[in-house]
Design a protein around this motif. Structure first.
Motif, short mmCIF file in Angstrom:
data_model
loop_
_atom_site.label_atom_id
_atom_site.label_comp_id
_atom_site.label_asym_id
_atom_site.label_seq_id
_atom_site.Cartn_x
_atom_site.Cartn_y
_atom_site.Cartn_z
N THR A 131 -71.13 2.42 -36.62
CA THR A 131 -69.77 2.85 -37.00
C THR A 131 -69.42 4.27 -36.58
N ARG A 132 -70.37 5.07 -36.12
CA ARG A 132 -70.07 6.45 -35.76
C ARG A 132 -69.05 6.50 -34.61
N ARG A 133 -68.30 7.57 -34.60
CA ARG A 133 -67.27 7.78 -33.56
C ARG A 133 -66.38 6.55 -33.39
N ASP A 134 -65.89 6.05 -34.53
CA ASP A 134 -64.95 4.93 -34.53
C ASP A 134 -65.50 3.70 -33.81
N GLY A 135 -66.75 3.41 -34.06
CA GLY A 135 -67.34 2.20 -33.49
C GLY A 135 -67.65 2.29 -32.01
N ALA A 136 -67.99 3.48 -31.54
CA ALA A 136 -68.28 3.66 -30.11
C ALA A 136 -69.46 2.81 -29.66
N PHE A 137 -70.36 2.46 -30.58
CA PHE A 137 -71.48 1.60 -30.23
C PHE A 137 -71.02 0.31 -29.56
N ILE A 138 -69.92 -0.25 -30.05
CA ILE A 138 -69.43 -1.52 -29.50
C ILE A 138 -69.10 -1.37 -28.03
N GLU A 139 -68.45 -0.29 -27.67
CA GLU A 139 -68.13 -0.06 -26.26
C GLU A 139 -69.40 0.06 -25.43
N GLU A 140 -70.39 0.76 -25.93
CA GLU A 140 -71.66 0.90 -25.22
C GLU A 140 -72.36 -0.45 -25.10
N PHE A 141 -72.34 -1.22 -26.18
CA PHE A 141 -72.99 -2.53 -26.22
C PHE A 141 -72.39 -3.47 -25.16
N PHE A 142 -71.07 -3.51 -25.09
CA PHE A 142 -70.40 -4.37 -24.11
C PHE A 142 -70.63 -3.86 -22.68
N ALA A 143 -70.53 -2.56 -22.49
CA ALA A 143 -70.66 -2.00 -21.15
C ALA A 143 -72.03 -2.27 -20.55
N GLU A 144 -73.07 -2.30 -21.38
CA GLU A 144 -74.42 -2.56 -20.89
C GLU A 144 -74.63 -4.01 -20.49
N ARG A 145 -73.80 -4.93 -21.02
CA ARG A 145 -74.07 -6.36 -20.86
C ARG A 145 -73.00 -7.13 -20.11
N ALA A 146 -71.80 -6.57 -19.97
CA ALA A 146 -70.70 -7.29 -19.32
C ALA A 146 -70.68 -7.02 -17.82
N SER A 147 -70.09 -7.94 -17.08
CA SER A 147 -69.96 -7.79 -15.64
C SER A 147 -68.96 -6.70 -15.29
N ASP A 148 -69.13 -6.10 -14.12
CA ASP A 148 -68.20 -5.05 -13.68
C ASP A 148 -66.78 -5.59 -13.53
N GLY A 149 -66.67 -6.84 -13.07
CA GLY A 149 -65.35 -7.42 -12.86
C GLY A 149 -64.54 -7.49 -14.14
N TRP A 150 -65.15 -7.95 -15.23
CA TRP A 150 -64.43 -8.03 -16.50
C TRP A 150 -64.10 -6.64 -17.02
N GLN A 151 -65.00 -5.70 -16.86
CA GLN A 151 -64.79 -4.36 -17.38
C GLN A 151 -63.59 -3.66 -16.74
N ALA A 152 -63.16 -4.15 -15.60
CA ALA A 152 -62.02 -3.55 -14.91
C ALA A 152 -60.68 -4.13 -15.35
N THR A 153 -60.67 -5.03 -16.35
CA THR A 153 -59.45 -5.73 -16.73
C THR A 153 -58.86 -5.20 -18.03
N GLU A 154 -57.57 -5.48 -18.24
CA GLU A 154 -56.91 -5.13 -19.49
C GLU A 154 -57.46 -5.97 -20.64
N ASP A 155 -57.86 -7.20 -20.36
CA ASP A 155 -58.43 -8.06 -21.39
C ASP A 155 -59.69 -7.43 -21.98
N TYR A 156 -60.51 -6.83 -21.13
CA TYR A 156 -61.72 -6.16 -21.60
C TYR A 156 -61.36 -4.96 -22.48
N THR A 157 -60.39 -4.17 -22.04
CA THR A 157 -59.98 -2.99 -22.81
C THR A 157 -59.49 -3.39 -24.20
N GLU A 158 -58.69 -4.46 -24.26
CA GLU A 158 -58.20 -4.91 -25.56
C GLU A 158 -59.34 -5.43 -26.43
N THR A 159 -60.29 -6.14 -25.82
CA THR A 159 -61.42 -6.68 -26.56
C THR A 159 -62.26 -5.56 -27.18
#
Length: 314
Positions: free
Chosen positions: A179-207
């Protein structure tokens, strides 16, 4: 200073409607396609993974409904706008939740679809409550016995899986980390495991935004970690041994196992190893996807699910 978010933030508007359903002593928040919820359609129950909520199945809810199925996504015990009891995160109780949900939704059987932790619930429910499960599909979620064996035997899989898993065993420290820094862990968690293609989309940002908010709902961080804590600690207790003994039987229903080809967390050989516990398992890799295949390549995953649903149960 703003307080923690209200659980109602997960009731996102869209081409679906939200409702509550009670099962196994818990009130679950559920979502299905608006106006296409008829109980005479075959039920497909969608179970999300760690650090998420029903939103991860937003693409499949409407697509499966349009194909003639009753697709219902839920916030699992302890997540989103579902109740957050202090206990009940063991394999037996979670399987009991799913068994109860199928019946509370007015059905006698269902196809279960789960990602990560939700997939483990699929394996457990199909084994412990076989009468209510006619098929399962799991995304990045190997059979629990295959997972344990490969983590012990395979250094590469152990390295990919255990680092964050072990860190989250520490009481309170794990919750603060999520929960620190407004749930920044979630962003790190997804960035380590998601494909580069999805990370470049608005859908990823909203997720990312929605999941960062959801993990800050009171008690969600604690409850989500209790899944992992039971999975680890039970390995050294009699209840864990009993659970693994019960899971050591082969399923004889259609099983679809999916893995994103670029997934760095659940490796190819681990998903394939699950065939030992599924007599009719169809294992497929999803191109252009990491750990979150159902969100990264929703059309591909939905197509695979429809093929599974067309198969006659044994």
């Amino acid at each position: 200073m703003a307080g923690p978010p209200d659980p109602s933030i997960v009731r996102v508007p869209g081409d679906w409607h939200h409702f509550d359903v009670r099962a196994n002593g818990v009130r679950f928040h559920a979502v299905e396609a608006d106006g296409r919820w008829s109980a005479d359609r075959p039920l497909v129950l969608l179970l999300h993974g760690f650090g998420e909520f029903w939103w991860s199945w937003r693409h499949q809810i409407t697509a499966l409904a349009e194909a003639g199925y009753r697709a219902v996504a839920v916030d699992l015990r302890g997540y989103g706008d579902t109740d957050k009891p202090p206990r009940g995160y063991d394999g037996w109780t979670l399987a009991g939740d799913t068994n109860g949900l199928v019946r509370s939704l007015g059905h006698t059987e269902a196809t279960l679809v789960g990602h990560a932790d939700g997939g483990l619930v699929c394996w457990a429910t199909a084994t412990l409550h076989p009468r209510v499960v006619n098929r399962i599909a799991v995304v990045a979620s190997p059979h629990p016995r295959a997972l344990r064996r490969e983590v012990i035997r395979n250094r590469r899989q152990r390295s990919a899986f255990l680092s964050g898993f072990l860190r989250n065993q520490l009481p309170r420290a794990g919750e603060r980390h999520l929960t620190r820094r407004d749930g920044a862990f979630i962003e790190e968690f997804f960035a380590e495991r998601a494909s580069d293609g999805w990370q470049a989309t608005e859908d990823y940002t909203e997720t990312i935004r929605r999941n960062r908010e959801a993990v800050q709902i009171p008690y969600v961080a604690h409850c989500s970690l209790e899944y992992q804590r039971w999975a680890f600690r039970s390995q050294f207790r009699p209840d864990g041994a009993r659970f693994m003994d019960l899971m050591n039987q082969r399923l004889h229903i259609p099983v679809l196992a999916l893995r994103g080809r670029e997934d760095p967390y659940i490796l190819d050989h681990l998903m394939a190893a699950s065939q030992r516990w599924a007599a009719h398992m169809d294992y497929r890799q999803v191109d252009g996807s990491g750990h979150f295949a159902h969100q990264e390549q929703p059309a591909q995953v939905t197509s695979h699910l429809l093929e599974l649903l067309a198969r006659e149960p044994f």
